[in-house]
Design a protein around this motif. Structure first.
Motif, PDB file in Angstrom:
ATOM      1  N   GLU A 177       0.742  -1.320   0.055  1.00  0.00           N
ATOM      2  CA  GLU A 177      -0.143  -0.144   0.144  1.00  0.00           C
ATOM      3  C   GLU A 177       0.811   1.158  -0.085  1.00  0.00           C
ATOM      4  O   GLU A 177       1.839   1.226   0.667  1.00  0.00           O
ATOM      5  N   PRO A 178       0.596   2.138  -0.708  1.00  0.00           N
ATOM      6  CA  PRO A 178       1.463   3.329  -0.879  1.00  0.00           C
ATOM      7  C   PRO A 178       1.325   4.269   0.153  1.00  0.00           C
ATOM      8  O   PRO A 178       1.859   5.356   0.448  1.00  0.00           O
ATOM      9  N   GLU A 179       0.471   4.211   1.232  1.00  0.00           N
ATOM     10  CA  GLU A 179       0.143   5.196   2.444  1.00  0.00           C
ATOM     11  C   GLU A 179       1.207   5.173   3.246  1.00  0.00           C
ATOM     12  O   GLU A 179       2.092   4.454   3.432  1.00  0.00           O
ATOM     13  N   ASN A 203       6.653   7.775   4.355  1.00  0.00           N
ATOM     14  CA  ASN A 203       6.352   6.858   3.367  1.00  0.00           C
ATOM     15  C   ASN A 203       7.651   6.088   2.945  1.00  0.00           C
ATOM     16  O   ASN A 203       8.722   6.439   3.522  1.00  0.00           O
ATOM     17  N   GLU A 204       7.312   5.360   1.872  1.00  0.00           N
ATOM     18  CA  GLU A 204       8.731   4.526   1.473  1.00  0.00           C
ATOM     19  C   GLU A 204       9.730   5.192   0.872  1.00  0.00           C
ATOM     20  O   GLU A 204      10.765   4.816   0.861  1.00  0.00           O
ATOM     21  N   PHE A 226       6.069  13.620   7.250  1.00  0.00           N
ATOM     22  CA  PHE A 226       5.023  14.275   7.394  1.00  0.00           C
ATOM     23  C   PHE A 226       4.589  14.396   8.968  1.00  0.00           C
ATOM     24  O   PHE A 226       4.386  13.509   9.670  1.00  0.00           O
ATOM     25  N   TYR A 227       4.150  15.766   9.196  1.00  0.00           N
ATOM     26  CA  TYR A 227       3.406  15.891  10.558  1.00  0.00           C
ATOM     27  C   TYR A 227       1.985  16.034  10.558  1.00  0.00           C
ATOM     28  O   TYR A 227       1.621  16.699   9.734  1.00  0.00           O
TER      29      TYR A 227
END
Length: 192
Positions: free
Chosen positions: A48-50, A62-63, A68-69
């Motif tokens: 999954e890309p999330e 992410n990968e 991210f905050y």
């Protein structure tokens, strides 16, 4: 291959750059245990890309190694890479300057060494060092293609050293001939 003392001068090596096919946590650990930075372009292994949450914090990643905050309003703000903290073996991230929030967040490289190596994929240093790998790959490609090394079986390090040295001398001779003709474009081309 990398464990062979003749292949890598561990005393002088600061960075080992490999393509994504060599990205492996065991190999990365072996290299970084020798206090050498491991650079490999990331493979996409997540189904999954999330983004995933970092421990029990407001940080998500992410990968690709982007962090991210998550605000109380459920908005995601992408953080900027702020460098490697050697004392804590972690990467530092902060808000963009336009946000006027000076907080610094650290993500331990041990969280996922494949995604958070010593030299972040988000850094200028990664891009600079990785470009060096592509230059070496072009030279290796010329040896394989133009001198047909990929079609030959050369046994022994002394023979291989001789063949590679001769190939480089031929390439330099072509480049010198072009410079003498005052053609400085495409010095690596075979046509004089």
């Amino acid at each position: 291959m990398v464990e062979d003392e003749q292949v890598v001068d561990w005393e002088r090596a600061k960075v080992i750059t490999l393509d994504s096919g060599y990205e492996d946590s065991k190999l990365q650990g072996m290299i970084e245990n020798r206090d050498v930075a491991f650079l490999a372009d990331g493979r996409h292994l997540w189904q999954e890309p999330e983004a995933r949450q970092y421990r029990n914090t407001s940080l998500f990643y992410n990968e690709e190694g982007e962090v991210f905050y998550k605000t109380e309003e459920q908005d995601f703000i992408q953080l900027e890479y702020r460098g490697y903290d050697k004392s804590r073996k972690s990467q530092r991230f902060g808000f963009p300057k336009s946000r006027k929030d000076r907080r610094i967040f650290r993500i331990a490289c041990s969280e996922n060494p494949r995604i958070f190596p010593r030299i972040s994929r988000q850094s200028k240093k990664f891009r600079r060092e990785y470009r060096r790998r592509t230059a070496a790959e072009r030279i290796n490609g010329r040896l394989d293609r133009d001198f047909r090394f990929e079609d030959r079986s050369i046994r022994g390090l002394a023979k291989m050293d001789l063949f590679v040295s001769m190939a480089f001398l031929i390439q330099l001779a072509f480049a010198c001939a072009k410079v003498r003709e005052q053609e400085t474009a495409h010095l690596a081309a075979w046509v004089v």
